[in-house]
Scaffold this active site. Structure first.
Site, PDB file in Angstrom:
ATOM      1  N   SER A   6       0.773  -1.204   0.029  1.00 36.62           N
ATOM      2  CA  SER A   6       0.156   0.158  -0.076  1.00 36.62           C
ATOM      3  C   SER A   6       0.817   1.169  -0.093  1.00 36.62           C
ATOM      4  O   SER A   6       1.482   1.306   1.092  1.00 36.62           O
ATOM      5  CB  SER A   6      -0.920   0.116   1.232  1.00 36.62           C
ATOM      6  OG  SER A   6      -1.469   1.188   1.363  1.00 36.62           O
ATOM      7  N   HIS A  31      -0.895  -1.328  -4.438  1.00 37.82           N
ATOM      8  CA  HIS A  31      -2.399  -1.119  -3.851  1.00 37.82           C
ATOM      9  C   HIS A  31      -2.449   0.430  -3.776  1.00 37.82           C
ATOM     10  O   HIS A  31      -1.570   1.131  -3.084  1.00 37.82           O
ATOM     11  CB  HIS A  31      -2.628  -1.870  -2.461  1.00 37.82           C
ATOM     12  CG  HIS A  31      -3.891  -1.793  -2.174  1.00 37.82           C
ATOM     13  ND1 HIS A  31      -4.920  -2.666  -2.536  1.00 37.82           N
ATOM     14  CD2 HIS A  31      -4.416  -0.869  -1.167  1.00 37.82           C
ATOM     15  CE1 HIS A  31      -6.021  -2.240  -1.785  1.00 37.82           C
ATOM     16  NE2 HIS A  31      -5.641  -1.249  -1.176  1.00 37.82           N
ATOM     17  N   ASP A  33      -4.700   3.380  -2.699  1.00 34.54           N
ATOM     18  CA  ASP A  33      -5.831   3.667  -1.529  1.00 34.54           C
ATOM     19  C   ASP A  33      -6.293   4.978  -2.053  1.00 34.54           C
ATOM     20  O   ASP A  33      -5.638   6.138  -1.477  1.00 34.54           O
ATOM     21  CB  ASP A  33      -5.384   3.736  -0.124  1.00 34.54           C
ATOM     22  CG  ASP A  33      -5.069   2.524   0.452  1.00 34.54           C
ATOM     23  OD1 ASP A  33      -6.084   1.549   0.277  1.00 34.54           O
ATOM     24  OD2 ASP A  33      -4.024   1.799   0.912  1.00 34.54           O
ATOM     25  N   MET A  35      -8.884   8.180  -1.791  1.00 35.38           N
ATOM     26  CA  MET A  35      -9.697   8.648  -0.407  1.00 35.38           C
ATOM     27  C   MET A  35     -10.270  10.010  -1.094  1.00 35.38           C
ATOM     28  O   MET A  35      -9.385  10.836  -1.706  1.00 35.38           O
ATOM     29  CB  MET A  35      -9.114   8.586   0.907  1.00 35.38           C
ATOM     30  CG  MET A  35      -8.422   7.534   1.411  1.00 35.38           C
ATOM     31  SD  MET A  35      -7.527   7.586   2.849  1.00 35.38           S
ATOM     32  CE  MET A  35      -6.926   5.967   3.071  1.00 35.38           C
ATOM     33  N   HIS A  66      -7.986   0.767  -4.703  1.00 35.68           N
ATOM     34  CA  HIS A  66      -9.201   0.676  -3.487  1.00 35.68           C
ATOM     35  C   HIS A  66     -10.003   1.988  -3.608  1.00 35.68           C
ATOM     36  O   HIS A  66      -9.404   2.952  -3.127  1.00 35.68           O
ATOM     37  CB  HIS A  66      -8.511   0.352  -2.361  1.00 35.68           C
ATOM     38  CG  HIS A  66      -9.454   0.073  -1.181  1.00 35.68           C
ATOM     39  ND1 HIS A  66      -8.880   0.266   0.123  1.00 35.68           N
ATOM     40  CD2 HIS A  66     -10.805   0.138  -1.011  1.00 35.68           C
ATOM     41  CE1 HIS A  66      -9.976   0.128   1.027  1.00 35.68           C
ATOM     42  NE2 HIS A  66     -11.289   0.136   0.354  1.00 35.68           N
ATOM     43  N   MET A  68     -12.053   4.523  -2.017  1.00 34.88           N
ATOM     44  CA  MET A  68     -13.103   4.910  -0.877  1.00 34.88           C
ATOM     45  C   MET A  68     -13.378   6.324  -1.395  1.00 34.88           C
ATOM     46  O   MET A  68     -13.060   7.266  -0.687  1.00 34.88           O
ATOM     47  CB  MET A  68     -11.840   4.903   0.390  1.00 34.88           C
ATOM     48  CG  MET A  68     -11.394   3.483   0.693  1.00 34.88           C
ATOM     49  SD  MET A  68     -10.221   3.716   1.984  1.00 34.88           S
ATOM     50  CE  MET A  68      -8.543   3.564   1.100  1.00 34.88           C
ATOM     51  N   MET A 137     -11.765  -5.513   5.032  1.00 37.50           N
ATOM     52  CA  MET A 137     -11.196  -4.497   5.806  1.00 37.50           C
ATOM     53  C   MET A 137     -10.871  -4.909   7.239  1.00 37.50           C
ATOM     54  O   MET A 137     -12.061  -5.192   7.964  1.00 37.50           O
ATOM     55  CB  MET A 137     -11.732  -3.098   5.824  1.00 37.50           C
ATOM     56  CG  MET A 137     -11.834  -2.351   4.409  1.00 37.50           C
ATOM     57  SD  MET A 137     -10.158  -2.169   3.706  1.00 37.50           S
ATOM     58  CE  MET A 137      -9.580  -0.735   5.095  1.00 37.50           C
ATOM     59  N   ASP A 179      -6.915  -5.980   4.177  1.00 37.69           N
ATOM     60  CA  ASP A 179      -6.206  -4.744   4.327  1.00 37.69           C
ATOM     61  C   ASP A 179      -6.377  -4.332   5.833  1.00 37.69           C
ATOM     62  O   ASP A 179      -7.499  -4.034   6.322  1.00 37.69           O
ATOM     63  CB  ASP A 179      -6.661  -3.758   3.219  1.00 37.69           C
ATOM     64  CG  ASP A 179      -5.915  -2.653   3.093  1.00 37.69           C
ATOM     65  OD1 ASP A 179      -5.173  -2.212   4.124  1.00 37.69           O
ATOM     66  OD2 ASP A 179      -6.357  -1.545   2.401  1.00 37.69           O
TER      67      ASP A 179
END
Length: 224
Positions: A6, A31, A33, A35, A66, A68, A137, A179
């Site tokens: 990540s 990975h 992330d 947001m 991913h 979010m 998660m 994760d």
């Protein structure tokens, strides 16, 4: 076991260099992330940063995004066009989850669905035959460096049984990814539960060692 670094906990001021360090250590994916400051409290990066990373790194590196974010249904193509090979979306963030998953796969990426710690496994029963991955998660999304929530064990074991039943009936195999809080002391344990893909952030990117050194520690833990 697949280890997906990540980049959330990497050196964001030298992000391309940190990503290259992970690749040079022998890892074949990143990975990402994403947001938006709405679905989760923090904000990270979006398609322009991902596109820049894709242009600076080998095309063989898998970009696992991913999302979010609240508007994945409107902007998922931006991430695929930026170079993402896989897109995972949250159950709570999609009004029409089946339509979104189908659109992601039709666009040439693999599709995953994310379960937050308090999201019941039952939320994905109907979509399980259509997806490639379930991301469980083991922390609440939005922050790096959180402590592992061990109560996800039951959810993962039940999910593994559901996937095995689906495969035995001739259906699609689905990978289980986890994760949050994955380190050397618990990576082998989650593998015993049925996890095949571990997202690792601060367990790889930290000031205690290089990514290569930290990866060797994780791999040694898996071999014990």
């Amino acid at each position: 076991m697949i280890i997906a670094p990540s980049i959330l906990t990497a050196d964001l001021s030298n992000l391309a260099e940190s990503c290259q360090e992970a690749i040079d250590a022998g890892l074949d994916r990143l990975h990402l992330d994403v947001m938006d400051g709405n679905f989760v409290p923090n904000m990270t990066f979006g398609p322009p940063v991902i596109k820049s990373l894709r242009e600076s790194l080998s095309e063989n590196v898998i970009f696992d995004a991913h999302l979010m974010i609240t508007n994945a249904e409107e902007c998922f193509m931006d991430y695929i066009e930026a170079g993402c090979n896989h897109i995972s979306v949250h159950v709570e963030a999609a009004t029409h989850l089946h339509r979104l998953v189908t659109a992601i796969r039709d666009a040439g990426a693999t599709a995953g669905v994310v379960l937050n710690p308090a999201t019941p496994l039952e939320a994905i029963i109907e979509i399980l035959p259509e997806i490639d991955l379930v991301l469980v998660m083991s922390v609440n999304p939005g922050f790096g460096g959180q402590s592992f929530i061990s109560s996800v064990e039951g959810k993962i074991r039940r999910l593994k049984a559901m996937i095995d039943e689906q495969v035995n009936a001739g259906g699609r195999p689905v990978q289980i990814q986890i994760d949050g809080g994955i380190k050397a002391h618990n990576i082998a344990m989650v593998g015993e539960w049925g996890v095949e893909n571990c997202v690792v952030g601060s367990g790889l990117f930290n000031d205690r060692g290089t990514v290569k050194e930290n990866l060797q520690i994780l791999q040694s833990a898996l071999e014990q």
